[in-house]
Design a protein around this motif. Structure first.
Motif, PDB file in Angstrom:
ATOM      1  N   GLY A 197       2.636  -7.873  58.658  1.00  0.00           N
ATOM      2  CA  GLY A 197       1.621  -8.668  57.968  1.00  0.00           C
ATOM      3  C   GLY A 197       0.568  -7.800  57.303  1.00  0.00           C
ATOM      4  N   VAL A 198       0.148  -6.741  57.995  1.00  0.00           N
ATOM      5  CA  VAL A 198      -0.858  -5.842  57.435  1.00  0.00           C
ATOM      6  C   VAL A 198      -0.300  -5.118  56.212  1.00  0.00           C
ATOM      7  CG1 VAL A 198      -2.286  -3.806  57.861  1.00  0.00           C
ATOM      8  CG2 VAL A 198      -2.053  -5.551  59.638  1.00  0.00           C
TER       9      VAL A 198
ATOM     10  N   SER B 265      -0.082  -7.419  53.246  1.00  0.00           N
ATOM     11  CA  SER B 265      -1.395  -7.772  52.689  1.00  0.00           C
ATOM     12  C   SER B 265      -1.974  -6.655  51.830  1.00  0.00           C
ATOM     13  CB  SER B 265      -2.368  -8.123  53.814  1.00  0.00           C
ATOM     14  OG  SER B 265      -2.667  -6.984  54.614  1.00  0.00           O
TER      15      SER B 265
ATOM     16  N   ALA C 190      -0.218  -6.609  48.490  1.00  0.00           N
ATOM     17  CA  ALA C 190      -0.596  -7.794  47.718  1.00  0.00           C
ATOM     18  C   ALA C 190      -1.999  -7.628  47.143  1.00  0.00           C
ATOM     19  CB  ALA C 190      -0.515  -9.038  48.600  1.00  0.00           C
ATOM     20  N   ILE C 191      -2.918  -7.092  47.946  1.00  0.00           N
ATOM     21  CA  ILE C 191      -4.284  -6.849  47.462  1.00  0.00           C
ATOM     22  C   ILE C 191      -4.283  -5.828  46.347  1.00  0.00           C
ATOM     23  CG2 ILE C 191      -6.527  -5.872  48.107  1.00  0.00           C
ATOM     24  CD1 ILE C 191      -6.118  -7.131  50.879  1.00  0.00           C
TER      25      ILE C 191
ATOM     26  N   ALA D  54       2.941  -8.736  45.975  1.00  0.00           N
ATOM     27  CA  ALA D  54       3.639  -9.403  47.070  1.00  0.00           C
ATOM     28  C   ALA D  54       5.087  -8.929  47.168  1.00  0.00           C
ATOM     29  CB  ALA D  54       3.587 -10.919  46.875  1.00  0.00           C
TER      30      ALA D  54
ATOM     31  N   GLY E  91       5.015  -5.664  48.810  1.00  0.00           N
ATOM     32  CA  GLY E  91       4.743  -5.834  50.229  1.00  0.00           C
ATOM     33  C   GLY E  91       5.948  -6.323  51.001  1.00  0.00           C
TER      34      GLY E  91
ATOM     35  N   TYR F 127      -9.727  -6.439  60.632  1.00  0.00           N
ATOM     36  CA  TYR F 127      -8.673  -6.163  59.647  1.00  0.00           C
ATOM     37  C   TYR F 127      -8.708  -4.693  59.231  1.00  0.00           C
ATOM     38  CZ  TYR F 127      -6.032  -6.318  55.275  1.00  0.00           C
ATOM     39  OH  TYR F 127      -5.135  -6.071  54.273  1.00  0.00           O
TER      40      TYR F 127
END
Length: 329
Positions: A223-224, A227, A230-231, A122, A125, A200
Motif C-alpha cells: 500500500g505504501v 501510494s 501514485a502521488i 497508479a 505503483g 505515513y
C-alpha cells in the motif's frame, strides 16, 4: 602557573565552541554551498540579486519542485521514478486537448491533467508493488509509454490555439504571488509536515530503511509503495499543467530530462538512493540550487553546451561535499 592554568582553561572552553560551530556547518553544508554559489553569481552579475530575478527563479522552480517532492517519497522507499518527465508531457497534452475539444472552462484541462498523472502513477505503483517489477524497469517502461501517448494525443505535433483561459493556472497572482509559486510553498510545507509528523511518513522511512523489518512491524508495504508512485504521478500531472499553461500551448516533448534533474535535487539534498534517508527540506535546497545555477549561468551568457558541463561538475561536487559531511557526522 596561574597564568598557564588560565590559558589551559580558556583553550578548553574555546574547543567546545569551535566544535559546535564546525558541527553546525557540517550539518548544514548544503546551505553553505548554496550561499557560496549565490554569492558568486551576485558578484558576477548585478542583475542576479534583484527581486525580479528572485521571482524568476521561483517561477521556474515551481513545476520542478512538485516532481522533486514526488521523487523524494519514491526514493525514500528505495525506489526511483524515471517516468515523471514523460508524464508531464502526457498530462500537458491531455490538458491542452481537453481545452481545445471539450471546453474552455479551466476545470476541464485541470481534471484532464490530474487524471492522466494519477493514472500513470497508479500503474507504476501497481507494477512495482503487486508484480514486484524493479522500479527502474517499471518506470522506464512508463517513460516510453507516456512519451508515446503525448505524441499520439497531438498527432506528433504541439497543440496550439488554446483559449486564453488556459493560462490562468500559471499566470494568475494571489496576494502578489503566482499560483505555481504559492502551490510550491504549500506543497513543501505540507510534505515536510507529513514526513516529519505523521505515521505515513514514518512508514515510508521504515520501508526504505528495511522492508522486511517494516513488514514485521506491521507496515503494509504494498500500500505504501502504491501510494508514493501514485502521488509522484499526480504531482507530475500538476507540473505538466503548470508548464503548458505558462506558454498556453501543449508540447509533446515538455518535461524532457526533468526526471534526471529531480533525482539530482533529491540526492543533492542528502537523500540516499538506497532509501531510508533524506528530507523534504533537503530536496528544497537541492532544487533551488539547481535552479539558481541555471539562472546564474543564463545571466552570465554561458553557452548552453557549457552550461550542462558546468552544472554536472557542480552537482557532482555538491554531492561529494554532502557525502564527506555525512561521514564526518
Amino acid at each position: 602557573m596561574n597564568s598557564m592554568s588560565a590559558d589551559a582553561a580558556a583553550s578548553q572552553t574555546a574547543r567546545p565552541w569551535n566544535a559546535k560551530v564546525g558541527n553546525f556547518l557540517i550539518r548544514h553544508i548544503m546551505v553553505v554551498v548554496m550561499l557560496v554559489i549565490v554569492g558568486f553569481f551576485a558578484y558576477r552579475s548585478a542583475r542576479f540579486a534583484t527581486p525580479d530575478n528572485l521571482t524568476t527563479i521561483l517561477i521556474a522552480a515551481a513545476p520542478f519542485a512538485l516532481i522533486a517532492l514526488g521523487q523524494t517519497l519514491v526514493i525514500l522507499t528505495g525506489g526511483i521514478d524515471l517516468s515523471v518527465g514523460s508524464v508531464i508531457a502526457a498530462s500537458a497534452m491531455a490538458a491542452a486537448w481537453a481545452a481545445t475539444n471539450i471546453g474552455s472552462n479551466p476545470v476541464i484541462p485541470l481534471l484532464a491533467a490530474l487524471v492522466t498523472g494519477i493514472v500513470a502513477g497508479a500503474i507504476n505503483g501497481l507494477v512495482v508493488s503487486r508484480l514486484n517489477v524493479p522500479p527502474f524497469i517499471a518506470t522506464l517502461g512508463m517513460l516510453t509509454l507516456a512519451s508515446g501517448i503525448a505524441y499520439v494525443i497531438g498527432n506528433g505535433a504541439p497543440i496550439n490555439g488554446l483559449p486564453a483561459s488556459f493560462g490562468v493556472f500559471a499566470n494568475t497572482q494571489v496576494l502578489g504571488v503566482t499560483i505555481p509559486v504559492l502551490l510550491m510553498i504549500v506543497a513543501i510545507l505540507a510534505f515536510a509536515f507529513i514526513m516529519k509528523r505523521t505515521s505515513y511518513g514514518l512508514r515510508i522511512y521504515a520501508l526504505g530503511g528495511n522492508r522486511l523489518a517494516a513488514e514485521i512491524a506491521g507496515v503494509r508495504s504494498r500500500g505504501v509503495l502504491f501510494s508514493v508512485y501514485a502521488i509522484s504521478g499526480l504531482l507530475a500531472g500538476i507540473s505538466g499543467l503548470m508548464l503548458s499553461s505558462r506558454v498556453i500551448t501543449g508540447a509533446p516533448n515538455l518535461g524532457q530530462g526533468y526526471e534526471l534533474d529531480a533525482i539530482a535535487a533529491v540526492v543533492i539534498g542528502g537523500a540516499s538512493l538506497m532509501g531510508g534517508r533524506g528530507t523534504v527540506w533537503g530536496t528544497a535546497i537541492g532544487l533551488l540550487l539547481i535552479q539558481t545555477i541555471n539562472n546564474g549561468l543564463d545571466l552570465l551568457l554561458v553557452p548552453a553546451y557549457w552550461q550542462n558541463v558546468i552544472k554536472g561538475v557542480i552537482i557532482v561536487a555538491a554531492v561529494g561535499v554532502d557525502v564527506w559531511a555525512s561521514r564526518r557526522r
